[in-house]
Design a protein around this motif. Sequence first.
Motif, PDB file in Angstrom:
ATOM      1  N   LYS A   1      59.257 -23.846  26.915  1.00 27.21           N
ATOM      2  CA  LYS A   1      58.080 -23.428  26.299  1.00 27.21           C
ATOM      3  C   LYS A   1      57.805 -22.134  27.152  1.00 27.21           C
ATOM      4  N   GLY A   2      57.649 -21.279  26.222  1.00 23.25           N
ATOM      5  CA  GLY A   2      57.438 -19.889  27.127  1.00 23.25           C
ATOM      6  C   GLY A   2      58.920 -18.535  28.194  1.00 23.25           C
ATOM      7  N   ASP A   3      59.873 -19.595  27.573  1.00 25.04           N
ATOM      8  CA  ASP A   3      61.545 -19.253  28.508  1.00 25.04           C
ATOM      9  C   ASP A   3      61.791 -17.586  27.223  1.00 25.04           C
ATOM     10  N   VAL A   4      63.135 -17.513  27.644  1.00 25.61           N
ATOM     11  CA  VAL A   4      63.337 -15.991  27.264  1.00 25.61           C
ATOM     12  C   VAL A   4      65.053 -16.266  26.953  1.00 25.61           C
ATOM     13  N   ILE A   5      65.205 -16.274  25.458  1.00 30.98           N
ATOM     14  CA  ILE A   5      66.667 -16.302  24.951  1.00 30.98           C
ATOM     15  C   ILE A   5      67.007 -15.416  24.297  1.00 30.98           C
ATOM     16  N   ALA A   6      68.005 -14.771  24.414  1.00 32.14           N
ATOM     17  CA  ALA A   6      69.230 -13.646  23.973  1.00 32.14           C
ATOM     18  C   ALA A   6      69.127 -14.136  22.712  1.00 32.14           C
ATOM     19  N   ILE A   7      69.586 -13.172  22.039  1.00 33.23           N
ATOM     20  CA  ILE A   7      69.763 -13.506  20.678  1.00 33.23           C
ATOM     21  C   ILE A   7      70.343 -11.608  19.903  1.00 33.23           C
ATOM     22  N   GLU A   8      71.435 -12.435  18.857  1.00 34.75           N
ATOM     23  CA  GLU A   8      71.543 -11.215  17.814  1.00 34.75           C
ATOM     24  C   GLU A   8      70.868 -10.205  17.662  1.00 34.75           C
ATOM     25  N   SER A   9      70.881  -9.107  17.174  1.00 35.03           N
ATOM     26  CA  SER A   9      69.533  -7.507  16.225  1.00 35.03           C
ATOM     27  C   SER A   9      70.727  -7.699  15.315  1.00 35.03           C
ATOM     28  N   PRO A  10      70.713  -8.041  14.189  1.00 29.69           N
ATOM     29  CA  PRO A  10      69.882  -9.050  13.793  1.00 29.69           C
ATOM     30  C   PRO A  10      70.389 -10.172  13.637  1.00 29.69           C
ATOM     31  N   THR A  11      69.559 -11.927  13.245  1.00 27.84           N
ATOM     32  CA  THR A  11      69.892 -12.723  13.267  1.00 27.84           C
ATOM     33  C   THR A  11      69.086 -13.651  12.386  1.00 27.84           C
ATOM     34  N   TYR A  12      69.664 -14.301  11.892  1.00 26.20           N
ATOM     35  CA  TYR A  12      69.397 -14.993  11.260  1.00 26.20           C
ATOM     36  C   TYR A  12      67.966 -15.731  11.278  1.00 26.20           C
ATOM     37  N   TYR A  13      67.201 -15.717  10.465  1.00 26.11           N
ATOM     38  CA  TYR A  13      65.604 -15.895  10.758  1.00 26.11           C
ATOM     39  C   TYR A  13      65.192 -17.481  10.819  1.00 26.11           C
TER      40      TYR A  13
END
Lengths: 483, 483
Positions: A200-212
């Motif tokens: 909880k609270g951690d940051v996850i790098a994701i694509e932009s855009p990504t699947y909702y």
Amino acid sequence: MSILTSEDLPLYERIANLIEKQVADGTLRSGDKVLSIREMSRQQRVSISTIIQAYWLLESKGILAASPQSGFYVRTPYRELPPEPECKQQITNSTTVEVSDLVSGITSATLDPSIVSFGAADLCPSLFPNSRLNKIISCILRDNPTHSSSYDFPPGLENLRKAIAKRSSAFGCDLGPNDIVTTNGCTEAMNLALRTVASKGDVIAIESPTYYGILQVIEGLGMKALEIPTDFKNGMELGSLSVALKKHRVKACLLSSNFQNPLGFLMPEDKKKEIVKFITKHNLPLIEDDVYGDLGFSNNRPPAIKSYDKKNLVLLCASFSKTLSPGFRVGWIAPGSRFIRQIQRLKFTNSVATPSLQQMAIAEFLETGNYDRHLRVLRRSLYNQIQLVTKTILNHFPEGTRVSRPVGGFVLWVEFHNKFDSIKLYRRALEEKIAVSPGIIFSASKQFKNCVRINCGMQWDERVERALIKLGYLALEQKQAKN
Amino acid sequence: MSILTSEDLPLYERIANLIEKQVADGTLRSGDKVLSIREMSRQQRVSISTIIQAYWLLESKGILAASPQSGFYVRTPYRELPPEPECKQQITNSTTVEVSDLVSGITSATLDPSIVSFGAADLCPSLFPNSRLNKIISCILRDNPTHSSSYDFPPGLENLRKAIAKRSSAFGCDLGPNDIVTTNGCTEAMNLALRTVASKGDVIAIESPTYYGILQVIEGLGMKALEIPTDFKNGMELGSLSVALKKHRVKACLLSSNFQNPLGFLMPEDKKKEIVKFITKHNLPLIEDDVYGDLGFSNNRPPAIKSYDKKNLVLLCASFSKTLSPGFRVGWIAPGSRFIRQIQRLKFTNSVATPSLQQMAIAEFLETGNYDRHLRVLRRSLYNQIQLVTKTILNHFPEGTRVSRPVGGFVLWVEFHNKFDSIKLYRRALEEKIAVSPGIIFSASKQFKNCVRINCGMQWDERVERALIKLGYLALEQKQAKN
């Protein structure tokens, strides 16, 4: 004709350049078949895999198209197709995600038969091998009447894990049955993966855009999604990721390299290798969502990023929901030796086990060799659907509309002019009983306001065509109201 | 004979006392049938529900036993049975739980056919209505070949929710289909419930002892389990809970009132009401695990605590894993209007949907009235198994061994002398290919070192009997080594 000149480029790129030149100068024309992979390999005296890479590169550039079972041909050139999206993005601060309300509107639309749904990424039932699966289930009921009388405790049904392991060479991994844990679909797999590498609270790098759905999983776990600009041909930009790592305590990265949802790109192999180098350097766990990996329009199954991973940093997640049956709820994760014990434990505490009967049915389906045959037919259908929808958009959407050119999967990314409000279009379309996914739900920071994702997995018929034309009309209406 | 004297006791207790007196003075003897509920109600001119409560009280005291379909009779008196456990407990500080390793040893033992497993709470396959369920599935395959071609998005299959809602009056709740969300078993339901009312680091009050799966779910979510002493007839001690609330920031309480695992008690109705009063006063969400609620040895289905809840504080969780099929992975949650939207969202992000085919099959099974008939047979079998195992323990375990007297479910709680080391017994038994659950896994603070839980759901045969006798011998061996 030889391409073995002294250019400072990898071999496959040189072959690709040669073909591109032939298309540019008219030697090869729209619709022409190119040499088969085998013939080209013989002619150029290079390996089959080099030709495959060259053709994939050309596919991802939209120059060649693969027609399942009949090879590659030259695609309708770009200038006759709508332009591709620009996908302007920015690195944003990490934000707590809030897209759930819009999404539940879209998923409930799929359950309402009065609505034509371009919203959720659903396939029409006739595309699944229902009859064969039902036959297999009937046999299980007869031969093993107590099929579901015990829990298939993690790691899950051995026969299914064996069958997946056997297939794993197709995506470049050499998995054994004990490398795999079966799950309730890819979503549970990604959940377990996220909970294993972050809190909880951690940051996850994701694509932009990504699947909702990914944004919602992250939101549901109280983690923060950090959007990294994503090139619509090459995937997540590592330069931007590198900057982000300096600014944020990123705990993991979650992305999809094969036929990404919503952009549909196929990440080049070199980029996949680069990503592995990057995460190894930063000791950054990578959750790879490969749920569309079997659905490329070419028959060559591209490798998973995990296939290059030597340090057990990649947690590979996939499922049979997009290829065999969404309602079966069978997926799997190959988390690598570093994380597998924790994944097994979390699977037990999350849902104890995966349904037995469906695991058995899929194991049997994979073992008896039907899967590849089924995929060939499915890929051709999806390719055709994508073409039909693209053509309709070309003819009926406002001038200047940009459309992605996916090389796999079954969604299109559509970009309108800068000031377009796709939420407005979403609402207006719902009034007309048409569902569409507005761009902002693919972004934790509400980017892509001028985009929509169009599902192309439905049964194409007059009603659907009319609805799509209507959607174009509604988009035009908004454009004119603005002027 | 009239019991309507002026004693200061509820009516049902007075009736119970009367019968208890008759047993004590020999008027009623071991094995005698008592008047049926209806006859007793007529004779005493009190309501049927009062008699039911009286008989339940006597059952929970071990004085009467219900023989499904043939009424109540006087049980073998206590002095001939092993004494009941003392269950000495203490309020402990909240601790991060670490029982997973032992538990995975026990679950893997159930998958090893060479091991006689008294470990996991499993039923033998012949106790499930496999043939009827298989017939239903066959019909679905035939009539609805695309049964699994779409996602049963939350809240889940409507027909199943309707069927559960229809049954809900049996446990005193008046649920509608929209009050229910289907899940991948009770464990997913409890997961969603915990994530809805609490976050990482929060304290959850639980029973002591409690089902180890609950400890693992809490551990998996990074929450803290706070053990509250639990009376082996009445359930969680509210006095202790009250003290705990002052000392800790308890975010929710998780308990089971009907045939609790591992103690098997049935909480009296007054206690259930008291609990609702307590949580209402403290505005404390209660997660009620009612997974064994249908498995009382009497045919009267006891009410859920939720049936008394007016403030939407109780999240009721259950499943069909202990009654119809563990491998189906179908459970449900009735979280109340306060929490249902959040539960639906989390279900979507946790696993998208529950398997379609099994939801359809169970809906059909419930609708066609087979469920109650099946439960009657199942309850009788479980009762008999419990008796057989208890008798064997009485004859072959060390003198002084105490055994619980469950009034439902299919596990026994066995307590050895104070210094007994059940981990040692667990290890020694595994060498002999016998699995058993050591007491400490039922406690976050490693209490109950001198206890084991014995699963009685297996197929009783010579091999099982021999293994149980052997287990008694191993316990004796340890006792003698100590002397």
